[in-house]
Design a protein around this motif. Structure first.
Motif, PDB file in Angstrom:
ATOM      1  N   SER A 118       6.217  43.326  36.095  1.00 50.49           N
ATOM      2  CA  SER A 118       7.476  43.384  35.366  1.00 50.49           C
ATOM      3  C   SER A 118       8.483  44.306  36.054  1.00 50.49           C
ATOM      4  CB  SER A 118       7.233  43.857  33.932  1.00 50.49           C
ATOM      5  OG  SER A 118       6.646  45.143  33.951  1.00 50.49           O
ATOM      6  N   GLU A 119       8.261  44.607  37.332  1.00 56.21           N
ATOM      7  CA  GLU A 119       9.189  45.445  38.079  1.00 56.21           C
ATOM      8  C   GLU A 119       9.718  44.679  39.282  1.00 56.21           C
ATOM      9  OE1 GLU A 119       8.236  49.696  38.588  1.00 56.21           O
ATOM     10  OE2 GLU A 119       6.230  49.053  37.957  1.00 56.21           O
ATOM     11  N   GLY A 120      10.867  45.117  39.772  1.00 52.00           N
ATOM     12  CA  GLY A 120      11.471  44.497  40.941  1.00 52.00           C
ATOM     13  C   GLY A 120      12.419  43.371  40.554  1.00 52.00           C
ATOM     14  N   GLN A 121      13.211  42.944  41.539  1.00 50.39           N
ATOM     15  CA  GLN A 121      14.181  41.880  41.291  1.00 50.39           C
ATOM     16  C   GLN A 121      14.359  41.043  42.553  1.00 50.39           C
ATOM     17  OE1 GLN A 121      16.040  40.871  38.415  1.00 50.39           O
ATOM     18  NE2 GLN A 121      16.245  39.157  39.836  1.00 50.39           N
ATOM     19  N   TRP A 140      12.686  39.886  47.622  1.00 48.77           N
ATOM     20  CA  TRP A 140      12.211  40.643  46.469  1.00 48.77           C
ATOM     21  C   TRP A 140      12.384  42.119  46.772  1.00 48.77           C
ATOM     22  CZ3 TRP A 140      10.457  38.978  41.788  1.00 48.77           C
ATOM     23  CH2 TRP A 140       9.980  39.978  40.929  1.00 48.77           C
ATOM     24  N   ARG A 175      18.047  36.618  32.941  1.00 39.36           N
ATOM     25  CA  ARG A 175      17.192  37.792  32.911  1.00 39.36           C
ATOM     26  C   ARG A 175      17.385  38.577  34.211  1.00 39.36           C
ATOM     27  NH1 ARG A 175      13.432  37.406  28.853  1.00 39.36           N
ATOM     28  NH2 ARG A 175      13.149  35.318  27.994  1.00 39.36           N
ATOM     29  N   LYS A 176      17.443  39.892  34.091  1.00 38.31           N
ATOM     30  CA  LYS A 176      17.658  40.744  35.253  1.00 38.31           C
ATOM     31  C   LYS A 176      16.743  41.957  35.157  1.00 38.31           C
ATOM     32  CE  LYS A 176      21.250  42.982  37.932  1.00 38.31           C
ATOM     33  NZ  LYS A 176      22.673  43.190  38.108  1.00 38.31           N
ATOM     34  N   ASP A 177      16.192  42.340  36.289  1.00 32.44           N
ATOM     35  CA  ASP A 177      15.307  43.508  36.379  1.00 32.44           C
ATOM     36  C   ASP A 177      14.108  43.412  35.442  1.00 32.44           C
ATOM     37  OD1 ASP A 177      16.885  44.741  38.365  1.00 32.44           O
ATOM     38  OD2 ASP A 177      18.267  45.482  36.828  1.00 32.44           O
ATOM     39  N   GLU A 178      13.555  42.215  35.336  1.00 35.74           N
ATOM     40  CA  GLU A 178      12.350  41.991  34.527  1.00 35.74           C
ATOM     41  C   GLU A 178      11.205  41.461  35.385  1.00 35.74           C
ATOM     42  OE1 GLU A 178      12.940  39.777  30.888  1.00 35.74           O
ATOM     43  OE2 GLU A 178      15.025  40.464  30.745  1.00 35.74           O
ATOM     44  N   GLY A 194      12.063  46.066  45.398  1.00 37.07           N
ATOM     45  CA  GLY A 194      11.296  46.860  44.454  1.00 37.07           C
ATOM     46  C   GLY A 194       9.826  46.509  44.529  1.00 37.07           C
ATOM     47  N   SER A 228      12.471  37.324  35.981  1.00 35.54           N
ATOM     48  CA  SER A 228      13.888  37.233  36.342  1.00 35.54           C
ATOM     49  C   SER A 228      14.059  36.638  37.742  1.00 35.54           C
ATOM     50  CB  SER A 228      14.567  38.596  36.236  1.00 35.54           C
ATOM     51  OG  SER A 228      13.886  39.582  36.983  1.00 35.54           O
ATOM     52  N   ALA A 262      23.002  38.634  42.876  1.00 34.99           N
ATOM     53  CA  ALA A 262      21.969  39.006  41.906  1.00 34.99           C
ATOM     54  C   ALA A 262      22.263  38.340  40.565  1.00 34.99           C
ATOM     55  CB  ALA A 262      21.931  40.525  41.747  1.00 34.99           C
TER      56      ALA A 262
END
Length: 188
Positions: A96-99, A87, A130-133, A89, A137, A123
Motif C-alpha cells: 500500500s506504499e509507493g506510486q 514505480w 486513487r493516489k498514493d495507495e 517509493g 493506485s 501522476a
C-alpha cells in the motif's frame, strides 16, 4: 507473431510501432522485477527479428519500469514520443506504499531515447483517481490517438468510484497530459 529474446530470460508487456517499413517491437525486461528496462527488436517483415537488447533502463530512483506506447511528436517532424511508467517509493506485491507515474522520452530514430525531465511527469489526479495507495493506485500505459490537433488517451488507472481501471485525458502537445474524469463504460 512469435518472438523470444535471447539476451534476457523473461519479458513482459509489449508494444509495437511501424515506421518506414520497419516494425519496432518494444518489451519490458523482467529478469528480477516487474521491469528493469525496455528492450527492442526490429523487423522488416514481422517474422524475422533483430534483437537489440535493453535500450532504455529504469531510473535509479524507480523500483521498476512499466509499459507504454509510441507516437509521432506533434510538432517536430521525424521525432517520436514514448510514454512509460515508473514505480516510485517502496514496492511489495499487494503493498500500500509507493506510486506509479507516467513519464516520457523522445527519439529521432526509434532506437535511442532521451528521458524528459520530471516537469513532464504525469501522476494521478486525486479528484478522480486513487493516489498514493500503492497497487490500488495504478497509473500506466497511455494509448492515444490524435484528432483536431490534440491527443486523447486512455490508460490503466484506478478511478475512485468506478471500475474497471481506465483513465482518460487530453494533451495539446502529446507530452503534457491533463487527467479528466474516467470514462463511463456501459457493459452489455
Amino acid at each position: 507473431m512469435f518472438y523470444k529474446p535471447q539476451q534476457i530470460e523473461r519479458l513482459w508487456d509489449t508494444w509495437m510501432y511501424h515506421h518506414d517499413g520497419v516494425f519496432y517491437l518494444y518489451h519490458l525486461a523482467t529478469d528480477c522485477s516487474p521491469g528493469e528496462g525496455i528492450c527492442l527488436a526490429t523487423s522488416s517483415d514481422g517474422v524475422h527479428w533483430q534483437e537489440r537488447g535493453v535500450i532504455f533502463p529504469k531510473s535509479d530512483e524507480a523500483a521498476w519500469l512499466g509499459t507504454g506506447s509510441v507516437w509521432p511528436h506533434p510538432t517536430q517532424a521525424g521525432r517520436f514520443v514514448m510514454n512509460f511508467s515508473e514505480w516510485l517509493g517502496p514496492f511489495t506485491y499487494g503493498g500500500s506504499e509507493g506510486q506509479q507515474i507516467i513519464r516520457f522520452a523522445v527519439s529521432d530514430d526509434l532506437v535511442h531515447w532521451t528521458r524528459l525531465g520530471e516537469e513532464f511527469d504525469f501522476a494521478p489526479d486525486a479528484r478522480w483517481y486513487r493516489k498514493d495507495e500503492g497497487e490500488r493506485s495504478r497509473w500506466d500505459c497511455i494509448y492515444s490517438f490524435a484528432e483536431n490537433g490534440r491527443r486523447y488517451g486512455y490508460w490503466t488507472a484506478n478511478p475512485k468510484e468506478s471500475h474497471p481501471g481506465v483513465g482518460f485525458g487530453i494533451s495539446d502537445d502529446g507530452l503534457r497530459w491533463q487527467a479528466h474524469p474516467p470514462p463511463s463504460i456501459e457493459w452489455i
